[in-house]
Structures are given as structure tokens and as C-alpha cells.
Design an enzyme around this catalytic site. Sequence first.
Site, PDB file in Angstrom:
ATOM      1  N   GLU A 148       0.841  -1.194   0.000  1.00  0.00           N
ATOM      2  CA  GLU A 148       0.000   0.000   0.000  1.00  0.00           C
ATOM      3  C   GLU A 148       0.876   1.244   0.000  1.00  0.00           C
ATOM      4  O   GLU A 148       1.809   1.353   0.807  1.00  0.00           O
ATOM      5  CB  GLU A 148      -0.879   0.049   1.269  1.00  0.00           C
ATOM      6  CG  GLU A 148      -1.857  -1.097   1.416  1.00  0.00           C
ATOM      7  CD  GLU A 148      -3.190  -0.854   0.699  1.00  0.00           C
ATOM      8  OE1 GLU A 148      -3.349   0.225   0.061  1.00  0.00           O
ATOM      9  OE2 GLU A 148      -4.053  -1.737   0.795  1.00  0.00           O
ATOM     10  N   HIS A 184      -3.909  -2.678  -8.108  1.00  0.00           N
ATOM     11  CA  HIS A 184      -5.156  -3.293  -7.649  1.00  0.00           C
ATOM     12  C   HIS A 184      -6.232  -3.186  -8.736  1.00  0.00           C
ATOM     13  O   HIS A 184      -7.013  -4.108  -8.957  1.00  0.00           O
ATOM     14  CB  HIS A 184      -5.613  -2.601  -6.359  1.00  0.00           C
ATOM     15  CG  HIS A 184      -6.595  -3.394  -5.562  1.00  0.00           C
ATOM     16  ND1 HIS A 184      -7.187  -2.890  -4.430  1.00  0.00           N
ATOM     17  CD2 HIS A 184      -7.088  -4.653  -5.721  1.00  0.00           C
ATOM     18  CE1 HIS A 184      -8.015  -3.822  -3.945  1.00  0.00           C
ATOM     19  NE2 HIS A 184      -7.966  -4.887  -4.700  1.00  0.00           N
TER      20      HIS A 184
HETATM   21 ZN   LIG Z   1      -6.299  -1.573  -3.150  1.00  0.00          ZN
END
Ligand SMILES: [Zn+2]
Length: 185
Positions: A117, A156
Site C-alpha cells: 500500500e 489493484h
Molecule cells: Zn487496493
Amino acid sequence: MSIDTTTGLLTTAKYLSSPHCNTRDNTPIDMIVIHGISLPPREFGTGAIEALFCGKLDHAAHPYFRTIEGLQVSAHLLISRQGLITQFVPFHQRAWHAGQSTFQGKSNCNDFSIGIELEGTDDIAYEPVQYQRLAEVVTALLQAYPAITRERIVGHSDIAPGRKTDPGPLFDWAYLDCVLATCSA
Ligand SMILES: [Zn+2]
């Protein structure tokens, strides 16, 4: 920067243990998924991402946090706006970052991927130091887990199109490749 493949930990990262993980059942690691996250959305440096991943978010602290009550998620790594790296799940364990996802015909990407992330949001450019740290981490991961190739590093949004948009259109893949080339030189 290196990875201890016995512990599954990045030697230079701060480690906060997340309960949101489980075993990979010996599925080999051959992919990296890059994400963007901020909590509350568009606010940085609040500590809320870390709390969420560790299952310790105070849902009464902000109206947005009420909307994600019960959400059990994690990632292997978080890279802050300042380039600080926190690890939440050892790499050989399965973190809960991708959700419903498919890559090249294989579903449930959490089984075989590492989730990273970046603290950010779709419409704000990521910081140069985040690309630098990401490239260093990716270089170490490619060494530790050789089944991961550059073609198997995706966003993602690539594995959950229509459902997820992160790391967003401002994530600069060409710049990442440029920094990666410097790291491995
Ligand atoms: Zn994500």
C-alpha cells in the site's frame, strides 16, 4: 534493504503485527499488487491505516470510519508519504488486500501475491520518496522471490477492474521502472 526469508520480514521496516492474515497453504509467491490508501480518504499521516490493518481502528473517531466497521483488511507493507515502511504481515503469510480479484485466469490473488500500500489517493500524485522506497522494496522482493517478474507487478485496479481504482491514474509506472533500473544497476 533485504528480506529475511525465514521470518518473511523486511529487515529495515517497522513491524506491526496484523491479525488479518492466514496461511498461503504453500502457494508460491509470484506477484506484487500495488495499492493506494488514505484514511480518512484524502487525509495523510493520521495513523488510521495502521490501526485499521491491526484491527484497532476506533470507529467512533470519524464518520467515515463508521462506514468501514467490520472490514478486516491488511497488506504486507505500507509506504507512508514520507517513505517510512511498515510491515504488517510476514511475506510467507497471506495478507488480505486484494479481495475478489483475477490475474491471468487465476482468482483470489491474495493466495499468491504480496500487497504493498502507498499512502495516497487516486487524484494526488505520489511522492518521489514513495517511488524510491517502493523500487527498493521491489528489488529486494525480486531477489527473495524470483518467481515474481516485472510483468507480474500490477495495480489493484488491474486485478479488480470496475471494483477498484487504486493506485489510480496518477501512479506513474514509467517512473517506477526508471527508479527500479537505478536500484538494480
Ligand atoms: Zn487496493
